[in-house]
Design an enzyme around this catalytic site. Structure first.
Site, short mmCIF file in Angstrom:
data_model
loop_
_atom_site.label_atom_id
_atom_site.label_comp_id
_atom_site.label_asym_id
_atom_site.label_seq_id
_atom_site.Cartn_x
_atom_site.Cartn_y
_atom_site.Cartn_z
N ASP A 20 4.44 -10.24 -20.03
CA ASP A 20 3.94 -9.58 -18.83
C ASP A 20 2.69 -10.26 -18.30
OD1 ASP A 20 3.83 -7.24 -16.98
OD2 ASP A 20 1.95 -6.88 -18.04
N GLU B 239 6.77 -13.60 -16.68
CA GLU B 239 6.57 -12.93 -15.40
C GLU B 239 5.36 -13.61 -14.76
OE1 GLU B 239 5.11 -9.04 -13.04
OE2 GLU B 239 4.32 -9.61 -14.97
#
Length: 786
Positions: free
Chosen positions: A411, A464
């Protein structure tokens, strides 16, 4: 007062600020100065204490009124002993003395931890069930170099930090202690006494299990008791090709809101219930992987798991660590991979967590210009600190080692890479070269990918990352970050912007749908329609689409077909497969009642057939990362808002022709140039009646004509449906049967399209379909397949 202990030493033990209790407590051999041993123990609630030596009992002398006892035995060598403790209420108990057991960390362990190269520190740190000197108990270890004293506290010692102070191991910053008699399931914390009168109760950073919020204690857990049944999957995974020439279709799930149990106060499903309900649902829809939003322990439901406290604890919301192992095990037995959303970018400020752990900024930077995310109210890891890198690296290996995780979606990578991420001038500190790159974070990410791929062939890492940082998904030896795949955020934004336009205006925005191919092969991309696109006022995927209900559903099918035909792997967030109208709400179940209605049923069925076609026809997945797998037929027909292209497999005669009509106008005769003469079989038409369409342009196959078109010597003339997509497979090389996700195991009865309901209720009649209805959290009985 003992003549052998200074007043300062006694006070440090009694008032709980001694960092090396093994220097004082336990049994000490006074050789060579004296032919004797001395035993000391601190028991603040004891009336008296005896040392048990076989059948003999030796009374100890109270040398401080607060409970410090001592026994000197002349002419003795060190021996094993127990303590008999009589409490002030008159009750007596026998106990082992924790300070008679040897320390467990070796000098080599301490060295590796200090230089940040101990990549499995979880095997030493935290709470481990052990047998030491024939006695069972729990060994505790924690890193807190600036602490004056750390104690293990729990019900077993009345949460009193004067009991069980831990031994500091030199300059390593590690404190350790073996406590005999403790067992799996015992709860505990660390009481940390730091500089400037700092005193805090902290959860164990390496805890393998945690209490359910709002409680915050850690739980002793046995990691070795579960028996895995996924040997076939793990063996096949190791053989997977690193060039990703296989289908990857990911169903992204938030376990707390996929569905709940309305009859039981809207409780969450457990990991084991999810294995029985979510897994067959995903398998029936044809996905290859499940991606879980973060399931590490977190205090705030509204963070969706992205503000993690217990990096080593599967959240107790859904069960125990063994229950989570069962979930992963069942996924593997059914041929479904499990991807974990992992958050090494930041952590919350909660007082029981990593923040200001030992009274100093230990895991985070002290300077808020480097150590704090203002937008999220969280702290940033200090990647330049060896022990912090070891903590994070070991965490990734822990999930792979202990829970057999198949991939990591990392993330907020962009926030790690840039020192000025979401900061104004003056709010960040340049690196040593004056640049804005976070060199320590870059080094950590490279090492993370190197170690994961070396240790676990077949595991995939996903970044990401939303910026133009180059070579995110290229090997580190070529200068890349080493990720297997990168989220294609640019494609996602462009395509959604395009599809939200009224079709009459789309011809003026044609570049939005073609631009992605300019950079499509600069990275190994995965195409995401994730949770981030259906929250915070963005609307659900279906509600983004323009037009009436017919156009919305047609656009939805068209968009998903374009996604599956476009180069790159695929990811879709839960609920969007059946056309959720509302935005995602992490505190409620998906709107399963919508599956009572035909259009939603048929959209869900369409997703299953789209996944089936994707997995059946190699050109759609074999070559996703180079021009060898893609060729434009016509990208210039903006006036009609039509694009056509080829997807090509490793066999040059194995091709799929893809055509997309992006307006609600039927194109009665549309000529498409093709590279091979012969027969082309229609393998998907998004306007088929079984998907909720008007059944325009549906036919079995079409033969080429010797009419040059689009730079090809042959062409096919077809009818294109309104807001529709069609795919044709060249029959020169017949396709094999559908490929299951590797490895395929288990022989369970296939599940229904809808997940198993807690309390089935009849489907709504056609007259009821137009009425508004509250979310019952109940999926319907199995919808009849069209």
């Amino acid at each position: 007062m003992s003549s052998r202990l200074s007043e300062e030493t006694v006070n440090a033990i009694v008032y709980a600020y001694h960092g090396s209790p093994f220097d004082v407590l336990g049994m000490h051999d006074l050789q060579p100065d004296e032919d004797a041993v001395v035993v000391r123990t601190f028991q603040p609630f004891a009336e008296s204490v005896e040392v048990l030596d076989g059948d003999d009992a030796h009374g100890m002398e109270r040398i401080h009124e607060h409970g410090l006892f001592e026994l000197r035995l002349d002419g003795r060598k060190p021996f094993k002993y127990r303590l008999r403790i009589r409490q002030s209420d008159g009750q007596s108990r026998e106990a082992e003395d924790p300070y008679r057991f040897p320390l467990q960390f070796t000098d080599f362990d301490l060295h590796l931890h200090g230089e940040g190269t101990h990549f499995r520190t979880y095997q030493k740190m935290g709470a481990h069930l052990q047998k030491v000197d024939g006695v069972e108990g729990v060994h505790f270890a924690v890193w807190a170099p600036n602490a004056l004293r750390i104690s293990v506290i729990g019900h077993f010692n009345r949460w009193d930090g004067r009991h069980h102070p831990m031994q500091k191991r030199g300059n390593s910053g590690i404190f350790e202690l073996f406590i005999p008699g403790l067992k799996a399931g015992d709860i505990y914390k660390f009481e940390v006494k730091g500089p400037l009168d700092y005193l805090a109760q902290k959860s164990d950073p390496y805890a393998f299990a945690s209490e359910l919020r709002p409680k915050t204690a850690s739980v002793v857990w046995d990691l070795d008791q579960y028996e895995w049944q996924d040997d076939a999957w793990m063996a096949e995974r190791r053989k997977l090709s690193p060039d990703m020439d296989r289908p990857v279709s990911v169903y992204e799930v938030h376990l707390g809101s996929w569905r709940r149990v309305p009859d039981e106060d809207q409780r969450w499903l457990t990991y084991r219930e999810l294995a029985e309900w979510l897994l067959p649902y995903v398998k029936n829809l044809g996905y290859t992987h499940i991606e879980l939003l973060p399931i590490s322990e977190h205090p705030f439901d509204g963070s969706w798991g992205y503000q993690t406290i217990g990096y080593y604890s599967p959240t107790s919301r859904f069960g125990s660590p063994d229950d989570f192992k069962y979930f992963v095990d069942r996924c593997h037995q059914e041929g479904i991979g499990v991807i974990l959303d992992w958050v090494p970018a930041h952590f919350p400020k909660d007082g029981h967590g990593l923040a200001y752990f030992d009274g100093t900024h230990l895991y985070e930077h002290a300077d808020p210009r480097m150590g704090e995310h203002k937008d999220w109210g969280t702290l940033i890891f200090n990647y330049g600190r060896n022990e912090v890198r070891s903590f994070l690296m070991s965490n990734a290996l822990y999930w792979a080692d202990v829970f057999h995780i198949d991939g990591f979606r990392v993330d907020a990578v962009a926030s790690m890479l840039y020192l000025d991420y979401s900061r104004k001038d003056g709010e960040w500190i340049p690196n040593k070269y004056g640049g804005r790159e976070n060199l320590e974070a870059v080094d950590f990410l490279k090492k993370f990918n190197e170690v994961i791929h070396a240790e676990y062939p077949g595991i995939t890492t996903f970044a990401e990352e939303s910026t133009a940082w180059p070579m995110v998904s290229r090997p580190t030896y070529l200068g890349g970050l080493g990720f297997g795949l990168k989220w294609n955020m640019g494609w996602m934004h462009d395509i959604l912007e395009y599809f939200t336009k009224d079709p009459v205006h789309r011809k003026y925005h044609h570049n939005n749908i073609t631009f992605s191919m300019i950079y499509a092969f600069t990275e190994n991309f995965i195409l995401p329609f994730s949770h981030d696109e259906v929250v915070h006022g963005k609307g659900s995927m279906l509600n983004k689409m323009p037009g009436d209900d017919w156009q919305k559903f047609a656009n939805m099918r068209l968009l998903y077909t374009f996604m599956f035909a476009h180069p790159g792997k695929k990811l879709l967030f839960m609920g969007q497969e059946f056309g959720q109208w509302a935005e995602w709400n992490c505190n409620a179940s998906l709107d399963w009642h919508l599956l009572k209605y035909e259009l939603h049923q048929k959209l869900q069925y369409f997703i299953s057939k789209l996944n089936e076609a994707y997995r059946r026809y190699e050109p759609l997945y074999e070559i996703d990362f180079s021009w060898d797998g893609f060729e434009w037929i016509d990208l210039h027909d903006s006036e009609n808002s039509i694009v056509t292209f080829l997807r090509k497999g490793k066999n040059p005669h194995n091709i799929v022709v893809c055509a997309f009509n992006l307006t609600p106008v039927v194109r009665e005769t549309y000529r498409i140039g093709v590279p091979h003469s012969g027969t082309y079989k229609q393998v998907l038409n998004s306007d088929h009646r079984e998907f909720g369409g008007g059944h325009v342009g549906v036919f079995e196959e079409v033969s080429t004509e010797p009419v040059p078109w689009n730079s090809h010597q042959n062409s096919i003339n077809v009818q294109l449906p309104p807001l529709g997509a069609v795919m044709f497979h060249f029959k020169g090389t017949p396709p094999p049967p559908p490929k299951p996700a590797k490895p395929e195991a288990g022989n369970r009865k296939p599940a229904a399209v809808a997940p198993k309901p807690a309390s089935p209720e009849p489907a709504a009649s056609s007259e009821e379909q137009g009425g508004a209805e509250a979310n019952t959290d109940e999926p319907p009985a199995t919808p009849e397949q069209p």
